[in-house]
Design a protein around this motif. Sequence first.
Motif, PDB file in Angstrom:
ATOM      1  N   UNK A   1       5.349 -11.139 -20.403  1.00  0.00           N
ATOM      2  CA  UNK A   1       5.298 -12.494 -21.792  1.00  0.00           C
ATOM      3  C   UNK A   1       6.108 -12.748 -22.350  1.00  0.00           C
ATOM      4  N   UNK A   2       8.138 -11.560 -22.147  1.00  0.00           N
ATOM      5  CA  UNK A   2       9.146 -11.862 -22.271  1.00  0.00           C
ATOM      6  C   UNK A   2       9.532 -13.224 -21.865  1.00  0.00           C
ATOM      7  N   UNK A   3       9.247 -13.840 -23.035  1.00  0.00           N
ATOM      8  CA  UNK A   3      10.006 -15.325 -21.696  1.00  0.00           C
ATOM      9  C   UNK A   3      11.936 -15.000 -21.216  1.00  0.00           C
ATOM     10  N   UNK A   4      12.517 -13.799 -21.890  1.00  0.00           N
ATOM     11  CA  UNK A   4      13.715 -14.062 -21.782  1.00  0.00           C
ATOM     12  C   UNK A   4      14.100 -12.792 -20.030  1.00  0.00           C
ATOM     13  N   UNK A   5      12.611 -12.243 -19.241  1.00  0.00           N
ATOM     14  CA  UNK A   5      12.509 -10.807 -18.872  1.00  0.00           C
ATOM     15  C   UNK A   5      12.562 -12.319 -17.364  1.00  0.00           C
ATOM     16  N   UNK A   6      13.706 -11.901 -16.167  1.00  0.00           N
ATOM     17  CA  UNK A   6      13.721 -12.730 -14.922  1.00  0.00           C
ATOM     18  C   UNK A   6      12.730 -11.720 -14.020  1.00  0.00           C
ATOM     19  N   UNK A   7      11.514 -12.738 -13.395  1.00  0.00           N
ATOM     20  CA  UNK A   7      10.473 -12.246 -12.904  1.00  0.00           C
ATOM     21  C   UNK A   7      11.268 -11.094 -11.919  1.00  0.00           C
ATOM     22  N   UNK A   8      12.194 -11.251 -11.297  1.00  0.00           N
ATOM     23  CA  UNK A   8      12.044 -11.024  -9.817  1.00  0.00           C
ATOM     24  C   UNK A   8      12.567  -9.705 -10.039  1.00  0.00           C
ATOM     25  N   UNK A   9      12.460  -9.225 -11.665  1.00  0.00           N
ATOM     26  CA  UNK A   9      13.527  -7.883 -11.039  1.00  0.00           C
ATOM     27  C   UNK A   9      11.797  -6.589 -11.423  1.00  0.00           C
ATOM     28  N   UNK A  10      11.113  -7.599 -12.160  1.00  0.00           N
ATOM     29  CA  UNK A  10       9.526  -6.277 -11.752  1.00  0.00           C
ATOM     30  C   UNK A  10       9.691  -6.172 -10.640  1.00  0.00           C
ATOM     31  N   UNK A  11       9.877  -6.743  -9.050  1.00  0.00           N
ATOM     32  CA  UNK A  11       9.599  -6.170  -7.851  1.00  0.00           C
ATOM     33  C   UNK A  11      10.988  -4.885  -7.731  1.00  0.00           C
ATOM     34  N   UNK A  12      11.435  -4.648  -8.814  1.00  0.00           N
ATOM     35  CA  UNK A  12      12.079  -3.847  -8.556  1.00  0.00           C
ATOM     36  C   UNK A  12      12.235  -2.470  -9.061  1.00  0.00           C
ATOM     37  N   UNK A  13      11.290  -2.489  -9.716  1.00  0.00           N
ATOM     38  CA  UNK A  13      11.299  -2.032 -11.027  1.00  0.00           C
ATOM     39  C   UNK A  13      10.784  -0.804 -10.745  1.00  0.00           C
TER      40      UNK A  13
ATOM     41  N   UNK B   1       4.321 -13.017  -8.936  1.00  0.00           N
ATOM     42  CA  UNK B   1       2.676 -11.772  -8.909  1.00  0.00           C
ATOM     43  C   UNK B   1       1.597 -11.253  -7.774  1.00  0.00           C
ATOM     44  N   UNK B   2       1.957 -12.596  -6.697  1.00  0.00           N
ATOM     45  CA  UNK B   2       1.772 -12.290  -5.533  1.00  0.00           C
ATOM     46  C   UNK B   2       2.689 -10.889  -4.623  1.00  0.00           C
ATOM     47  N   UNK B   3       3.121 -10.952  -4.395  1.00  0.00           N
ATOM     48  CA  UNK B   3       4.531  -9.714  -4.257  1.00  0.00           C
ATOM     49  C   UNK B   3       4.184  -8.716  -4.593  1.00  0.00           C
ATOM     50  N   UNK B   4       4.072  -8.647  -5.595  1.00  0.00           N
ATOM     51  CA  UNK B   4       3.461  -7.298  -6.598  1.00  0.00           C
ATOM     52  C   UNK B   4       2.110  -6.671  -5.931  1.00  0.00           C
ATOM     53  N   UNK B   5       1.760  -7.921  -6.259  1.00  0.00           N
ATOM     54  CA  UNK B   5       0.052  -6.935  -5.833  1.00  0.00           C
ATOM     55  C   UNK B   5      -0.298  -6.468  -4.595  1.00  0.00           C
ATOM     56  N   UNK B   6       1.311  -7.384  -3.531  1.00  0.00           N
ATOM     57  CA  UNK B   6       1.310  -6.694  -2.094  1.00  0.00           C
ATOM     58  C   UNK B   6       1.540  -5.449  -2.181  1.00  0.00           C
ATOM     59  N   UNK B   7       3.078  -5.503  -3.198  1.00  0.00           N
ATOM     60  CA  UNK B   7       3.381  -4.019  -2.974  1.00  0.00           C
ATOM     61  C   UNK B   7       2.684  -3.010  -3.767  1.00  0.00           C
ATOM     62  N   UNK B   8       1.772  -3.038  -4.169  1.00  0.00           N
ATOM     63  CA  UNK B   8       1.028  -2.074  -5.307  1.00  0.00           C
ATOM     64  C   UNK B   8       1.552  -1.902  -6.711  1.00  0.00           C
ATOM     65  N   UNK B   9       2.590  -2.587  -6.831  1.00  0.00           N
ATOM     66  CA  UNK B   9       3.204  -2.287  -8.335  1.00  0.00           C
ATOM     67  C   UNK B   9       2.396  -2.853  -9.488  1.00  0.00           C
ATOM     68  N   UNK B  10       2.052  -2.120 -10.711  1.00  0.00           N
ATOM     69  CA  UNK B  10       1.950  -2.434 -11.331  1.00  0.00           C
ATOM     70  C   UNK B  10       3.279  -3.230 -12.625  1.00  0.00           C
ATOM     71  N   UNK B  11       3.280  -3.738 -13.578  1.00  0.00           N
ATOM     72  CA  UNK B  11       4.113  -4.416 -13.455  1.00  0.00           C
ATOM     73  C   UNK B  11       4.659  -3.939 -15.172  1.00  0.00           C
ATOM     74  N   UNK B  12       4.964  -4.161 -16.187  1.00  0.00           N
ATOM     75  CA  UNK B  12       4.802  -3.824 -17.945  1.00  0.00           C
ATOM     76  C   UNK B  12       4.571  -5.070 -18.180  1.00  0.00           C
ATOM     77  N   UNK B  13       3.047  -4.967 -18.786  1.00  0.00           N
ATOM     78  CA  UNK B  13       2.927  -6.207 -19.143  1.00  0.00           C
ATOM     79  C   UNK B  13       4.046  -6.998 -20.705  1.00  0.00           C
TER      80      UNK B  13
END
Length: 401
Positions: free
Chosen positions: A389-401, A373-385
């Motif tokens: 919420x999906x426990x199967x999501x590997x959070x690190x993939x949000x940084x590359x989306x 979350x901290x990294x997403x904020x620093x990058x100015x990215x808005x992740x898919x809610x």
Amino acid sequence: MDDIVVIGAGQAGASLVAKLRKLGFEGKITLIGEEPALPYERPPLSKAYLMGDVGQERLYLRPASFYQENNIEVITGQPVDMIDRGGKEVILGDRRIPYDKLALTTGSIPRKLPAAIGGDLPGVFTVRTLADVDAMEPLFREGKRALVVGGGYIGLEAAAVARKSGMEVTVVEMADRILQRVASPETSDYFRALHTEKGVDIREGTGLQKLVGGDHVTGAVLSHGEELPVDVVIVGIGIAPAIALAEACELVIENGIRTDAQGRTSDEDIWSAGDCASFPYKGGRIRLESVQNAIDQAECVAENMLGAGKEYVPYPWFWSDQYDCKLQIAGLSTGYDRIVTRGSGWATSFWYFKGDQFLAVDSMNDARSYMVGKRLLEMGKNPDPEAIANPETELKTLLKA
């Protein structure tokens, strides 16, 4: 070479003078603090220090030798009487210290209960300084009864330490829920459940009518008329910026000492950083009360005092330790209209959104959510809610989306 004086020997002041030397400044530096101790960490006061897990020496941000080796004069135990802007001098008793540039890192002061309701009785404490905690620590004993006034982070941290010490603990919070000013209902629910499980009696929507006692506080009358027997009262009802010196020398005040984006006050030779400073942020003004801001803003101001011309852009983060629970917060949740929950039980995180914009995350025992979350904020990215919420999501993939 300029003489630089820094008033306020807390986290911001200590960070500022250290940064000046690191940047190669060779002029005279004077750091002035009201307290008798060298600059120290405040967060452990209400936790590890109060529990007796760490001693005073371990709280010091740097040893005395650092200031000596870097030719930084540290004046402790002496409040500043006034700032003479015309003569460019700081006055302490019969001593006058000249400056070319001055920084105010005076921090904040705890709000206290009025004397009219017993706020000045012995046994009533705030948690802000070493002296505060040294005075209350002997009362933190098994079987003693503690009343915590205020259900914010400081109050809840103190409640946790009191309970771990074997005390009977009651928390009263005037608002409808604990943490109402700073967190979502979901985060409030999490910490209410945690404290209740540990045996803390939490009273929400409940105020304090008065404290009673003679030589020492002995009881508290709540807003509904109930009287509780108490041995110690911890007041955690917020802090206010320490602006008395700035007001007295007629600097512009606006929810703290008003600065521009570089940290300069209404006097071009006076700067400010830390809890006491308000600065431009996203079209408005903000004042941040955190260790991270004190360090980052003070270091930016140090650069600007030497001519960098750099605007301060904060990426706020905070933390709180209560019992064995570690809360980590990234971002500012102000204005949110949606909460997305990831995980459940002990390891949970709450993600704040305003429309599609990601604002902040509260992470309980979930360091990965906090770091991503901290990294997403620093990058100015808005992740898919939905992905969050999906426990199967590997959070690190949000940084590359």
